[in-house]
Scaffold this motif. Structure first.
Motif, PDB file in Angstrom:
ATOM      1  N   UNK A 172     192.711 -18.285  61.359  1.00 47.51           N
ATOM      2  CA  UNK A 172     193.401 -17.292  62.175  1.00 47.51           C
ATOM      3  C   UNK A 172     192.754 -17.223  63.546  1.00 47.51           C
ATOM      4  N   UNK A 173     193.570 -17.006  64.562  1.00 45.35           N
ATOM      5  CA  UNK A 173     193.075 -16.788  65.921  1.00 45.35           C
ATOM      6  C   UNK A 173     194.139 -15.973  66.648  1.00 45.35           C
ATOM      7  N   UNK A 223     192.352 -22.874  69.560  1.00 47.97           N
ATOM      8  CA  UNK A 223     192.971 -22.882  70.883  1.00 47.97           C
ATOM      9  C   UNK A 223     192.248 -23.862  71.800  1.00 47.97           C
ATOM     10  N   UNK A 224     192.900 -24.225  72.845  1.00 50.24           N
ATOM     11  CA  UNK A 224     192.343 -25.224  73.760  1.00 50.24           C
ATOM     12  C   UNK A 224     191.420 -24.620  74.811  1.00 50.24           C
ATOM     13  N   UNK A 225     191.062 -23.320  74.653  1.00 52.12           N
ATOM     14  CA  UNK A 225     190.227 -22.677  75.677  1.00 52.12           C
ATOM     15  C   UNK A 225     188.740 -22.930  75.483  1.00 52.12           C
ATOM     16  N   UNK A 226     188.356 -23.645  74.422  1.00 49.41           N
ATOM     17  CA  UNK A 226     186.959 -23.997  74.214  1.00 49.41           C
ATOM     18  C   UNK A 226     186.132 -22.937  73.516  1.00 49.41           C
TER      19      UNK A 226
END
Length: 434
Positions: free
Chosen positions: A225-226, A214-217
């Protein structure tokens, strides 16, 4: 030193001096008034027994205290399962149960498990954990309460009178908790973490391509998996190097590579009641602050590392620390380095803390209290199974008095049990003041 290092201390107030003004002296004085001052030490001990049996302390601490001169033999028998060079990692679960008088331990899974079984088990543990903690208690208030007690004990000393009332209040607030169930649930997490297998994971992920995070760092590197579950956010990292911000990840499985973990990896604290990290292989670096790396304040924290030459660094509570909860750090193999600035390395305060390292030539440095310390009402276990190790525990500037290498501290009848055990190797140990 070659062979077995076994250090155990039951943290109980020292006895008479009946002219003193310590809580134990007051208790002994009351017993003497009941049985008659001339009746001797045997009568005093008999008078103490009912009080000790009701104490808020690990059951083995009470048993050893009452065993008198027989305590060394009783202690060796209790911890013998960890004294062999080939002792399996899960032997530690039986020892924890024995120390608390539990009649059951968590059962292991049959054979390797895939991610579905792992995730389902973690979900069930999280559900049962909330009930074991007392159901609807305010998590923010409970965490602040218990964290504050641990901080005061570290700053002002483990026998300081101002903290007696606070700890006794904590006992009252803990009565809604099922600590035996918490220990059982932590064992279930450890078993399912150990049952994860790289080949089984590859099979379960067949057809699933690693993708960007994800782009949240929170993750740098590839993941399989996320997603969010009932226990929080689950991340499964790829086979290459990854970097994780564990403030944003509750449960994490990494398949390989030289990884970096930042923050509360495998830890419970704040609003998080369950934190789990399982790393299957690679030379990893773990860096955390307060409540990090197998630490739990009012919850369960588990960090399980299967292989690699790893580095663990924590400032504050960590490296297997539990207050009103269970914190476990288990490393199966590799030449590892552990450093704690504060309290860490198998420390429990009205909870259970475990640091277990099974193989490798390891280095431990605690600038504070650690390496098998039982604070009031707690059980702390430090176990290094084999390897040529170097361990040092020194008093920090913020600590009133450091405890290390198998020590216990108690308030009134509220004793702690601390154990440091090294089963094999040519080792060097230095405690506070050495």
């Amino acid at each position: 030193m070659i062979g077995i290092l076994f250090v155990l201390a039951v943290g109980w107030p020292q006895e008479p001096d009946l002219d003193g003004r310590t809580p134990t002296a007051e208790l002994l004085r009351a017993v003497c008034e009941d049985v008659g001052a001339g009746d001797g030490v045997a009568e005093i001990v008999r008078g103490l027994r009912p009080r000790l049996r009701r104490a808020e302390a690990p059951a083995l601490a009470v048993e050893l205290r009452l065993a008198g001169l027989g305590a060394p033999d009783a202690a060796r028998a209790a911890f013998d399962p960890l004294a062999r060079e080939d002792a399996p990692w899960h032997a530690v679960l039986g020892v924890i149960a024995r120390a608390h008088g539990d009649r059951r331990t968590a059962e292991g899974t049959r054979g390797p498990v895939d991610l579905d079984v792992f995730e389902r088990t973690i979900s069930h543990v999280h559900r049962d954990l909330i009930q074991a903690l007392g159901g609807q208690q305010d998590p923010d208030r409970a965490f602040s309460h218990w964290g504050g007690i641990a901080d005061r004990l570290q700053r002002h000393g483990f026998d300081s009178m101002p903290d007696h009332e606070a700890v006794e209040d904590a006992l009252d607030s803990r009565r809604g908790m099922d600590m035996a169930e918490l220990r059982l649930l932590a064992g279930r997490v450890l078993h399912v973490a150990a049952a994860l297998d790289v080949e089984e994971l590859r099979a379960s992920l067949r057809g699933t391509e690693a993708r960007a995070a994800r782009s949240d760092g929170a993750v740098q590197g590839e993941v399989f998996l996320d997603r969010d579950g009932p226990f929080g956010r689950l991340v499964v990292g790829g086979f290459g190097p990854n970097s994780y911000d564990c403030t944003q990840i509750d449960v994490l499985v990494d398949l390989g590579g030289a990884d970096e973990y930042r923050g509360p990896a495998g830890a419970a604290g704040g609003l998080r009641r369950l934190g789990v990290v399982v790393d299957l292989e690679g030379d990893d670096v773990y860096r955390g602050g307060l409540d990090a790396l197998g630490s739990a304040t009012w919850g369960i924290g588990v960090l399980f590392d299967r292989a690699g030459d790893d580095r663990y660094e924590v400032s504050g509570r960590g490296l297997g620390f539990g207050v009103a909860g269970v914190g476990c750090l288990v490393d199966l193999e590799g030449d590892d380095r552990y450093a704690a600035d504060g309290v860490g390395g198998g420390v429990g305060c009205h909870g259970t803390g475990v640091l277990a390292d099974l193989e490798g030539n390891d280095r431990y440095e605690v600038n504070g209290s650690g390496l098998g310390v039982g604070l009031p009402g707690g059980f702390g276990l430090f176990w290094d199974r084999t390897g040529d190790d170097v361990a040092a525990c020194a008093a920090s500037e913020v600590a009133f008095g450091a405890l290390g290498a198998g020590m216990g501290s108690g308030i009134r009848e509220d004793g702690g049990l601390g154990v440091a055990l090294d089963a094999a190797g040519d080792d060097q140990f230095a405690g506070p003041g050495e």
